[in-house]
Design an enzyme around this catalytic site. Structure first.
Site, mmCIF file in Angstrom:
data_model
loop_
_atom_site.group_PDB
_atom_site.id
_atom_site.type_symbol
_atom_site.label_atom_id
_atom_site.label_comp_id
_atom_site.label_asym_id
_atom_site.label_seq_id
_atom_site.Cartn_x
_atom_site.Cartn_y
_atom_site.Cartn_z
ATOM 1 N N SER A 101 4.495 28.472 32.933
ATOM 2 C CA SER A 101 3.686 29.477 32.236
ATOM 3 C C SER A 101 4.560 30.646 31.809
ATOM 4 O O SER A 101 5.546 30.980 32.485
ATOM 5 C CB SER A 101 2.613 29.983 33.203
ATOM 6 O OG SER A 101 2.006 31.151 32.700
ATOM 7 N N TYR B 248 -0.281 32.979 42.004
ATOM 8 C CA TYR B 248 -0.292 31.912 40.990
ATOM 9 C C TYR B 248 1.060 31.858 40.273
ATOM 10 O O TYR B 248 1.687 30.804 40.166
ATOM 11 C CB TYR B 248 -1.421 32.153 39.967
ATOM 12 C CG TYR B 248 -1.255 31.334 38.706
ATOM 13 C CD1 TYR B 248 -1.482 29.968 38.713
ATOM 14 C CD2 TYR B 248 -0.825 31.927 37.502
ATOM 15 C CE1 TYR B 248 -1.298 29.205 37.559
ATOM 16 C CE2 TYR B 248 -0.647 31.180 36.354
ATOM 17 C CZ TYR B 248 -0.884 29.814 36.391
ATOM 18 O OH TYR B 248 -0.684 29.066 35.253
ATOM 19 N N LYS C 263 4.418 28.978 40.068
ATOM 20 C CA LYS C 263 5.124 28.451 38.881
ATOM 21 C C LYS C 263 6.627 28.686 39.013
ATOM 22 O O LYS C 263 7.432 27.792 38.735
ATOM 23 C CB LYS C 263 4.590 29.113 37.602
ATOM 24 C CG LYS C 263 3.154 28.783 37.277
ATOM 25 C CD LYS C 263 2.952 27.313 37.019
ATOM 26 C CE LYS C 263 1.513 26.930 36.784
ATOM 27 N NZ LYS C 263 1.259 25.488 36.854
HETATM 28 P P1 NAD Z 1 -7.393 22.970 34.257
HETATM 29 O O1 NAD Z 1 -7.857 23.587 35.517
HETATM 30 O O2 NAD Z 1 -8.374 22.758 33.159
HETATM 31 O O3 NAD Z 1 -6.696 21.552 34.563
HETATM 32 C C1 NAD Z 1 -6.028 21.281 35.762
HETATM 33 C C2 NAD Z 1 -6.544 19.943 36.276
HETATM 34 O O4 NAD Z 1 -5.852 19.622 37.489
HETATM 35 C C3 NAD Z 1 -8.030 19.959 36.593
HETATM 36 O O5 NAD Z 1 -8.663 18.850 36.006
HETATM 37 C C4 NAD Z 1 -8.078 19.905 38.113
HETATM 38 O O6 NAD Z 1 -9.250 19.241 38.578
HETATM 39 C C5 NAD Z 1 -6.794 19.162 38.436
HETATM 40 N N1 NAD Z 1 -6.212 19.438 39.752
HETATM 41 C C6 NAD Z 1 -5.903 20.639 40.300
HETATM 42 N N2 NAD Z 1 -5.349 20.479 41.518
HETATM 43 C C7 NAD Z 1 -5.302 19.140 41.747
HETATM 44 C C8 NAD Z 1 -4.825 18.342 42.818
HETATM 45 N N3 NAD Z 1 -4.315 18.890 43.933
HETATM 46 N N4 NAD Z 1 -4.912 17.003 42.711
HETATM 47 C C9 NAD Z 1 -5.433 16.421 41.607
HETATM 48 N N5 NAD Z 1 -5.899 17.120 40.554
HETATM 49 C C10 NAD Z 1 -5.837 18.473 40.624
HETATM 50 O O7 NAD Z 1 -6.160 23.839 33.744
HETATM 51 P P2 NAD Z 1 -5.393 23.793 32.356
HETATM 52 O O8 NAD Z 1 -5.726 25.033 31.609
HETATM 53 O O9 NAD Z 1 -5.555 22.496 31.698
HETATM 54 O O10 NAD Z 1 -3.894 23.977 32.889
HETATM 55 C C11 NAD Z 1 -3.062 22.863 33.156
HETATM 56 C C12 NAD Z 1 -1.776 23.369 33.762
HETATM 57 O O11 NAD Z 1 -1.166 24.299 32.871
HETATM 58 C C13 NAD Z 1 -1.957 24.108 35.092
HETATM 59 O O12 NAD Z 1 -0.879 23.776 35.934
HETATM 60 C C14 NAD Z 1 -1.888 25.563 34.685
HETATM 61 O O13 NAD Z 1 -1.423 26.381 35.733
HETATM 62 C C15 NAD Z 1 -0.886 25.521 33.535
HETATM 63 N N6 NAD Z 1 -1.060 26.639 32.592
HETATM 64 C C16 NAD Z 1 -2.261 26.857 32.004
HETATM 65 C C17 NAD Z 1 -2.410 27.933 31.137
HETATM 66 C C18 NAD Z 1 -3.738 28.223 30.480
HETATM 67 O O14 NAD Z 1 -3.892 29.303 29.941
HETATM 68 N N7 NAD Z 1 -4.693 27.307 30.470
HETATM 69 C C19 NAD Z 1 -1.324 28.768 30.853
HETATM 70 C C20 NAD Z 1 -0.103 28.503 31.461
HETATM 71 C C21 NAD Z 1 0.019 27.414 32.326
HETATM 72 C C1 UD1 Z 2 -3.824 35.426 32.042
HETATM 73 C C2 UD1 Z 2 -3.042 35.566 33.329
HETATM 74 C C3 UD1 Z 2 -1.796 34.681 33.239
HETATM 75 C C4 UD1 Z 2 -2.218 33.241 32.986
HETATM 76 C C5 UD1 Z 2 -3.077 33.175 31.720
HETATM 77 C C6 UD1 Z 2 -3.619 31.801 31.478
HETATM 78 C C7 UD1 Z 2 -3.516 37.793 34.241
HETATM 79 C C8 UD1 Z 2 -2.972 39.176 34.489
HETATM 80 N N1 UD1 Z 2 -2.693 36.974 33.543
HETATM 81 O O1 UD1 Z 2 -2.966 35.795 30.965
HETATM 82 O O2 UD1 Z 2 -1.061 34.752 34.437
HETATM 83 O O3 UD1 Z 2 -1.074 32.405 32.819
HETATM 84 O O4 UD1 Z 2 -4.188 34.083 31.848
HETATM 85 O O5 UD1 Z 2 -4.541 31.437 32.456
HETATM 86 O O6 UD1 Z 2 -4.608 37.449 34.667
HETATM 87 N N2 UD1 Z 2 -8.840 40.661 27.863
HETATM 88 C C9 UD1 Z 2 -9.850 41.560 27.635
HETATM 89 N N3 UD1 Z 2 -11.092 41.287 28.150
HETATM 90 C C10 UD1 Z 2 -11.362 40.157 28.873
HETATM 91 C C11 UD1 Z 2 -10.314 39.232 29.089
HETATM 92 C C12 UD1 Z 2 -9.057 39.517 28.586
HETATM 93 O O7 UD1 Z 2 -9.653 42.590 26.992
HETATM 94 O O8 UD1 Z 2 -12.512 39.964 29.314
HETATM 95 C C13 UD1 Z 2 -7.498 40.913 27.287
HETATM 96 C C14 UD1 Z 2 -6.380 41.042 28.308
HETATM 97 O O9 UD1 Z 2 -6.229 42.352 28.740
HETATM 98 C C15 UD1 Z 2 -5.180 40.525 27.507
HETATM 99 C C16 UD1 Z 2 -5.789 39.492 26.555
HETATM 100 O O10 UD1 Z 2 -7.173 39.797 26.492
HETATM 101 O O11 UD1 Z 2 -4.624 41.559 26.725
HETATM 102 C C17 UD1 Z 2 -5.613 38.060 27.035
HETATM 103 O O12 UD1 Z 2 -6.097 37.941 28.362
HETATM 104 P P1 UD1 Z 2 -6.199 36.525 29.113
HETATM 105 O O13 UD1 Z 2 -6.898 35.554 28.239
HETATM 106 O O14 UD1 Z 2 -6.769 36.787 30.467
HETATM 107 O O15 UD1 Z 2 -4.694 36.041 29.201
HETATM 108 P P2 UD1 Z 2 -3.408 36.772 29.851
HETATM 109 O O16 UD1 Z 2 -3.746 38.066 30.470
HETATM 110 O O17 UD1 Z 2 -2.341 36.778 28.827
#
Ligand code: NAD
Ligand code: UD1
Length: 332
Positions: free
Chosen positions: A124, A148, A152
């Protein structure tokens, strides 16, 4: 030969499975549905008209993971499975460390035992911490401000050490910026449980009337309109990046960190405007205090992904919002 997708029922995993199947790959999915539902798997099949093997199992369950490798010829793993809620990770850190880190350790051990040494890992942009100045590039120092983020960072270090210890390993650590949007079909997308923490799912619930207004977390940042700026990336672009990363993992060894972002930043108010345009709905908002732990701006230097994967994002903010709205309004 198959690709194992951990967390394939989740938001990014399900979109990546669609792209893998459409590219003709054989996949096996493992998920424990801790943050997803079985319907996502049916929907992947409905979109692609293709089938795949699925195991309902927890990565912590070593025997169950061994069974997957014993029953299938897995030659690469895309590892999405993990817990991802920042706030929750502060209140229940041990669960986050156990799930994300122990889960990854068990997965790597089983992979090594079965001679499968290629992994694409979901890292991430959170690893860029609070003190770098965007655009973030892969050579910048990394840090974390919450459990979290630390999972990572730690997993990145574990994967680097693994590659140093055994030169046959190849791990690509993808540092995602802010994935939003949904598949064009409207069948799969992001549907968090309860009240969302992240901007887009929250805005979607305001647009469809389930929540009254958006709370904007601060308008006094040093950004063009004072609200936080992020690099939003369409989840389908992101999913396609995984196919390129996989290809890279087949052709290279060692540990490689690569950003997946667009390189462009949008403010909270830019997103509100784009969402109103896409949905035809009003998105009322109230300016509130900053959210602790937020940075003013975060966006990628996306040049490394272009250089090593020949990949770049193609979909813009309007399509991200249109596709997010299609999914949100189909799945009320
Ligand atoms: P998500 O929660 O939708 O998907 C994760 C999946 O993993 C889920 O289906 C959950 O049931 C499964 N899971 C979790 N722990 C498990 C375990 N121990 N065994 C088996 N299955 C398990 O999340 P996502 O948004 O699709 O994210 C996927 C990956 O990307 C995650 O590792 C997350 O940290 C990373 N990531 C996501 C974002 C984001 O904004 N969505 C940003 C940066 C990184
Ligand atoms: C957040 C997490 C980051 C994670 C990512 C994806 C925090 C501090 N960071 O990132 O670690 O990898 O989500 O899961 O939680 N905002 C509002 N109102 C809201 C929600 C968000 O104003 O109700 C603003 C935030 O201040 C930010 C932007 O929208 O400026 C995006 O927020 P968000 O979607 O939560 O993502 P990140 O903060 O970038």
């Amino acid at each position: 030969m198959s690709i194992l997708v951990t967390g394939g029922a989740g938001y990014i995993g399900s979109h990546t499975c669609v792209e893998l199947l459409e590219a003709g790959k054989d996949i096996v999915i493992v998920d424990n549905f801790v943050n997803s539902k079985p319907e996502a798997l049916e929907r992947i099949k409905a979109i692609t008209k293709k089938d795949f093997k699925f195991y309902e199992a927890d990565l912590i369950d070593r025997e169950a993971i061994e069974k997957i490798f014993a029953e299938n010829e897995i030659d690469a793993v895309i590892h999405f499975a993990g817990l991802k809620a920042v706030g929750e990770s502060v209140s229940i850190p041990l669960r986050y460390y156990h799930n994300n880190i122990t889960g990854t350790l068990i997965l790597c051990e089983v992979m090594a035992k079965y001679g499968c040494k290629r992994m694409v890992f979901s890292s991430s942009a959170t690893v860029y911490g609070m003190s770098n100045i965007p655009p973030y590039n892969e050579t910048m120092p990394t840090s974390a401000t919450n459990p979290y983020g630390r999972t990572k960072l730690m997993i990145e270090e574990i994967l680097k050490d693994l590659c140093i210890s055994d030169s046959e390993w190849s791990t690509v650590m993808l540092r995602y910026f802010n994935p939003i949007g949904a598949h064009k079909s409207g069948l799969i997308g992001e549907s968090p449980n309860g009240i969302p923490n992240n901007l887009l799912p929250y805005v979607a619930m305001v647009a469809n009337g389930k929540l009254k207004h958006l709370n904007v977390y601060g308008d006094d940042y040093e950004t063009p309109d004072g609200t936080g700026v992020r690099d939003y990336i369409h989840v389908v672009d992101l999913a396609k990046g995984h196919l390129k990363a996989l290809n890279y993992a087949y052709n290279n060894t060692g540990a490689k960190a690569v950003n997946l972002g667009t390189g462009h930043g949008y403010s909270v108010l830019d997103v509100v405007k784009a969402y109103e345009k896409a949905s035809g709905k009003n998105v009322p908002y109230v300016i509130g205090p900053r959210r602790p732990g937020d940075v003013a701006a975060s966006f990628a230097d996306a040049s490394e992904a272009k250089r090593v994967f020949n990949w770049e994002a193609t979909l813009g903010i309007d399509e991200m919002c249109e596709d997010s709205w299609r999914f949100a309004s189909n799945n009320q």
